[in-house]
Scaffold this motif. Structure first.
Motif, PDB file in Angstrom:
ATOM      1  N   PRO A  70       0.641  -0.986  -0.069  1.00 37.75           N
ATOM      2  CA  PRO A  70       0.086  -0.076   0.026  1.00 37.75           C
ATOM      3  C   PRO A  70       0.967   1.322  -0.056  1.00 37.75           C
ATOM      4  CG  PRO A  70      -0.719  -1.442   1.580  1.00 37.75           C
ATOM      5  CD  PRO A  70       0.453  -2.064   1.181  1.00 37.75           C
TER       6      PRO A  70
ATOM      7  N   THR B 144      -2.394  -3.136   8.978  1.00 37.15           N
ATOM      8  CA  THR B 144      -2.664  -3.084   7.641  1.00 37.15           C
ATOM      9  C   THR B 144      -2.042  -3.932   6.507  1.00 37.15           C
ATOM     10  OG1 THR B 144      -3.202  -0.636   7.724  1.00 37.15           O
ATOM     11  CG2 THR B 144      -2.615  -1.332   5.763  1.00 37.15           C
TER      12      THR B 144
ATOM     13  N   ASN C 250      -3.581  -7.278   6.657  1.00 39.64           N
ATOM     14  CA  ASN C 250      -5.144  -7.170   5.793  1.00 39.64           C
ATOM     15  C   ASN C 250      -4.691  -7.128   4.466  1.00 39.64           C
ATOM     16  OD1 ASN C 250      -6.199  -6.934   8.417  1.00 39.64           O
ATOM     17  ND2 ASN C 250      -6.856  -4.650   8.188  1.00 39.64           N
ATOM     18  N   TYR C 251      -3.620  -6.602   4.010  1.00 43.61           N
ATOM     19  CA  TYR C 251      -3.480  -6.601   2.339  1.00 43.61           C
ATOM     20  C   TYR C 251      -3.170  -8.013   2.349  1.00 43.61           C
ATOM     21  CZ  TYR C 251      -0.072  -6.782  -1.321  1.00 43.61           C
ATOM     22  OH  TYR C 251       0.424  -7.037  -2.475  1.00 43.61           O
TER      23      TYR C 251
ATOM     24  N   ASN D   6      -6.020 -10.462   1.970  1.00 39.30           N
ATOM     25  CA  ASN D   6      -6.774 -10.101   0.745  1.00 39.30           C
ATOM     26  C   ASN D   6      -6.349 -10.972  -0.344  1.00 39.30           C
ATOM     27  OD1 ASN D   6      -7.438  -8.289  -1.788  1.00 39.30           O
ATOM     28  ND2 ASN D   6      -9.221  -7.984  -0.254  1.00 39.30           N
TER      29      ASN D   6
ATOM     30  N   SER E 288     -10.382  -7.135   9.904  1.00 39.76           N
ATOM     31  CA  SER E 288     -10.296  -7.497   8.734  1.00 39.76           C
ATOM     32  C   SER E 288     -11.288  -8.062   7.911  1.00 39.76           C
ATOM     33  CB  SER E 288      -8.866  -8.511   8.406  1.00 39.76           C
ATOM     34  OG  SER E 288      -9.544  -9.856   8.911  1.00 39.76           O
TER      35      SER E 288
END
Length: 814
Positions: free
Chosen positions: A151, A530, A533-534, A537, A656
């Motif tokens: 990100p 974060t 969570n990325y 995904n 998440s």
């Protein structure tokens, strides 16, 4: 005094082989997976991974040693290991290219010269074959897909060196910190599971609507991996049959024939006997390792799911308790054969020769809530004590009705085998799971411990308790504090990337200091989540787990892989180690600058940045005069409580798509040593490079008032909120536990701590003198076991920095 059973000759033989372990690495799995990837190149990922598992399991080498009664191997040799190039084998390819890192010994094999990891060796032919697959995998790993992008803003914040994964996106291992559904596998069998999947496929043939296509992929993968398991186990049965035909010893011949019959049966059917149950667990473990590089497949409540089989065997007089003890011995020695070839850098965190097959025993019955200990509970502890095993880690669940006899055995075991078992408090953990994670009471009562200390559901939970794909959390909480006091720049590496929170010498009050730390922590911790969570995904697509999902409750019911949220319970989390260093540092600032006004903020900042050189008098004042966490001192303990609350409250704000809960934990493997090595001097008087405080324990040497004071300080924190687990380490001199009354005192002390709200404690029963002697003469102390934080290890296999960390901890007297 507890009476221990004798150890049989063949168990002693196997134990010696395991203790002298040298892991022989082979290229067989690399060859099989490479061929399978080429064969199924265009097949959808979830189906491809199942087909790949089938190819490996049905073509792999299977072994049965003359002394074995429990079989299963993850390499071509008895103490062997394949490789997992689909994740990352670059470290070994790179090593083998460097002629100085591997050398040929008199045995004709090449051995790693670096002693920091598990002792590995390879033959010249295996090295050549392994190297031949390098080009194929250089741009095809799952790790590369997960690491391919980050990100916006990631590179700057990662440059601080505080995020666990370092300066690059890193996902080198599967997400596999959990308890698989062993109970389901041995009670249901692969044949029934396969039929359930095939029946769904047959019922929806030519009629796939909505999300049925995804379910079809899942169930088709389930059928394939069940076939993989069936084929692999039948091959083991055939090997036993062949060995039986050639065996001249009548007793062993009969035993091999029974093993062949049992393996053939459990290839499709539920276990019938205690041996079949234990063997079935190991076979499933091999299946999971052939599927992926799962990092921490814990055995869960081994005594609970195997006891019904032993009870039936005893009632039918098919087995004696002595024979059952030999099976338990063989089971855990077989577990000790699963040391996989791994990057030696990982050993700095996880230790040498650690499988992370964490085993949970004792506790309460999940239905009635009554004491659930049984003969297998005692056998597991006997195995640890009699064989001096440092692995797997064993947690003993304690509750208000735990039998005195079990307490007695546990304390005797921990006296003989440093740091094992760990003591876990049902009275805190069970209500915590219900409140914090929303588990049913029955499922909460059935919890297990995995990895270092993570608390999870048994066979129904995809918890990712140590982060996803190796992304465990913040890399150094000490550096978070230093960055907060240095205007967003980490003084340990000079990199910027944190928020501009000002410099310590600009802060006018202790509230300013606290606000700077809170602001910086919130920012960096949410960055860490974060990244998780990325990766999550992408994980469901690139890293599904068909073989794991067939056993996890919720997945077969929903037709959804565990990596995509199919499990009944979904959570994830991280760990915070070294918070006592942060708390003591804040306490030092409060005491020295704002309350007692012994020095200025400029003095303290300059001293810290100079690593205390030229400020030794000030350093000694802080070390000897300032209150420290762990001494039952409200002044220090209130700050520790504030620091842990900051951490917990931030976790409560994180979630998440798969999981609405991000769990807080206060434990660690050896992160406190590794993190300390890259953390500059801190305001608590700690020098640059020294370890941080381990887990939730006091800083090394800072506790001065004995165990009761440590317990009282620890209980200022509400343990019931930390459902990712807690680790509290105490070191006890062996002379303190030589008498019956001393053991009773430790029992009562532990009970009192648990009644006060303590979640967990682990005791290192080892003397400083013995460890220093072991450094000088390792062979004389070859079996000396110590507890680091999240794992135990043979002392002489630890790095010098880890040895010194254990030595530096205070000894307590009972």
């Amino acid at each position: 005094m507890y009476e221990f059973r004798p150890v049989t000759e063949r168990i002693n033989q196997m134990r010696q082989l395991v203790r002298d372990r040298i892991i022989t690495v082979d290229s067989e799995r690399v060859k099989l997976i490479t061929n399978a990837y080429q064969k199924y190149d265009k097949v959808p990922t979830s189906i491809k991974l199942a087909l790949v598992t089938y190819e490996i399991c049905t073509k792999m080498t299977t072994r049965v040693e003359d002394f074995e009664i429990i079989v299963g191997n993850i390499g071509k040799e008895f103490l062997g290991s394949g490789m997992w190039p689909e994740w990352d084998a670059s470290w070994l390819w790179n090593e083998l290219e460097n002629k100085e890192l591997w050398e040929c010994w008199d045995d004709g094999l090449y051995h790693r010269t670096d002693k920091s990891g598990v002792h590995l060796c390879m033959s010249k032919d295996e090295i050549e074959r392994f190297m031949s697959y390098r080009d194929f995998w250089k741009d095809k790993t799952i790790t590369q897909y997960l690491d391919s992008w980050g990100p916006d803003g990631f590179e700057e914040v990662a440059g601080l060196g505080i995020l666990e994964m370092g300066e690059k996106m890193r996902a080198p291992i599967h997400t596999g910190h959990l308890v698989a559904g062993y109970e389901k596998i041995i009670n249901k069998g692969y044949g029934v599971i396969r039929s359930e999947a095939q029946n769904w496929i047959d019922a929806h043939k030519g009629n796939l609507m909505g999300d049925d296509v995804e379910k079809y992929m899942f169930y088709k993968g389930a059928v394939i991996v069940c076939d993989a398991a069936i084929g692999m186990i039948r091959t083991y049965a055939k090997v036993c049959t062949l060995k039986a035909k050639a065996c001249p010893d009548g007793s062993r011949k009969s035993e091999l024939e029974k093993m062949a019959d049992g393996l053939e049966w459990i290839s499709e059917n539920p276990a019938r006997t205690f041996w079949e149950a234990c063997q079935g667990v190991i076979m499933y473990q091999v299946l999971l390792y052939m599927e992926a590089r799962h990092p921490a497949l814990a055995f869960g409540r081994f005594d609970q799911y195997t006891w019904p089989f032993l009870e039936a065997d005893l009632n039918e007089k098919r087995l004696t308790l002595d024979a059952a003890q030999e099976i338990v011995d063989a089971f855990f020695l077989k577990s000790n054969c699963f040391y996989r070839a791994s990057n030696p850098r990982i050993a700095a965190y996880t230790g040498v020769g650690v499988t992370y097959h964490h085993t949970t025993i004792g506790g309460v019955n999940k239905i009635t809530g009554e004491d659930a200990s049984n003969p297998v509970t005692y056998m597991v502890l006997e195995t640890l004590e009699r064989l001096s095993l440092h692995d797997p880690t064993v947690s003993l669940r304690i509750h208000k009705n735990t039998p005195e006899k079990l307490w007695d055995l546990a304390i005797e075991t921990t006296r003989q085998v440093g740091g094992l078992p760990l003591f876990q408090n049902d009275e805190v953990i069970i209500p915590g799971l219900v409140k914090e994670l929303g588990m049913t009471l029955q499922d909460a009562r059935d919890y297990s411990i995995i990895g270092c200390q993570e608390i999870v559901g048994s066979g129904n939970d995809y918890p990712a308790g140590n982060g996803l794909h190796g992304k465990a959390g913040l890399g150094s909480h000490g550096n978070v504090l230093l960055t907060a006091l240095n205007n967003g720049v980490n003084p340990s590496n000079g990199k910027s990337g944190g928020l501009k929170t000002g410099y310590l010498y600009e802060m006018k009050s202790f509230d300013d200091v606290k606000e700077a730390y809170k602001t910086q922590f919130d920012y960096l911790h949410k960055w860490s989540v974060t990244i998780q969570n990325y990766v999550e995904n992408l994980s469901g697509f690139y890293a599904p787990s068909p073989a794991l999902s067939i056993s996890i409750e919720g997945c077969m019911e929903s037709g959804k892989d565990c990596a995509s949220g199919g499990a009944k319970y979904n959570s994830y989390g991280g760990t915070a180690t070294g918070l006592a260093t942060v708390a003591d540092s804040l306490t030092a600032i409060k005491y020295m600058v704002f309350d007692k006004k012994i020095c200025t903020v400029n003095d303290l900042y300059d001293a810290m940045m100079a690593d205390w050189i030229g400020y030794e008098v000030l350093q000694q004042q802080i070390l000897n005069e300032v209150p420290h966490y762990g001494n039952d001192d409200d002044y220090a303990d209130e700050v520790m409580q504030w620091v842990t609350d900051i951490y917990y409250n931030n976790c409560k704000e994180c979630y998440s798509k798969r999981s609405k809960v991000y769990k807080a934990g206060l434990y660690g493997a050896a992160q406190h040593v590794v993190q300390g090595a890259v953390t500059n001097a801190t305001p608590d008087g700690r020098n640059s490079g020294q370890p941080l405080a381990d887990a939730m324990s006091p800083g090394q040497g800072r506790d001065k008032n004995g165990p009761t004071a440590i317990y009282n300080s620890a209980c200022r924190i509400d343990h019931g909120k930390y459902m990712d687990g807690i680790a509290l380490n105490l070191k006890i001199h062996p002379l303190s536990l030589q008498t019956k009354s001393a053991k009773k005192a430790l029992l009562n002390m532990t009970k009192a701590y648990f009644e006060k709200g303590g979640m967990e404690v682990q005791y290192n029963v080892v003397s400083t003198e013995a460890m220093k002697a072991a450094q000088k003469d390792p062979n004389a102390y070859r079996d000396l076991v110590v507890r680091i934080a999240g794992y135990s290890a043979y002392f002489n296999e630890l790095s010098e920095s880890m040895q010194n960390d254990v030595i530096s901890r205070n000894e307590i007297e009972i």
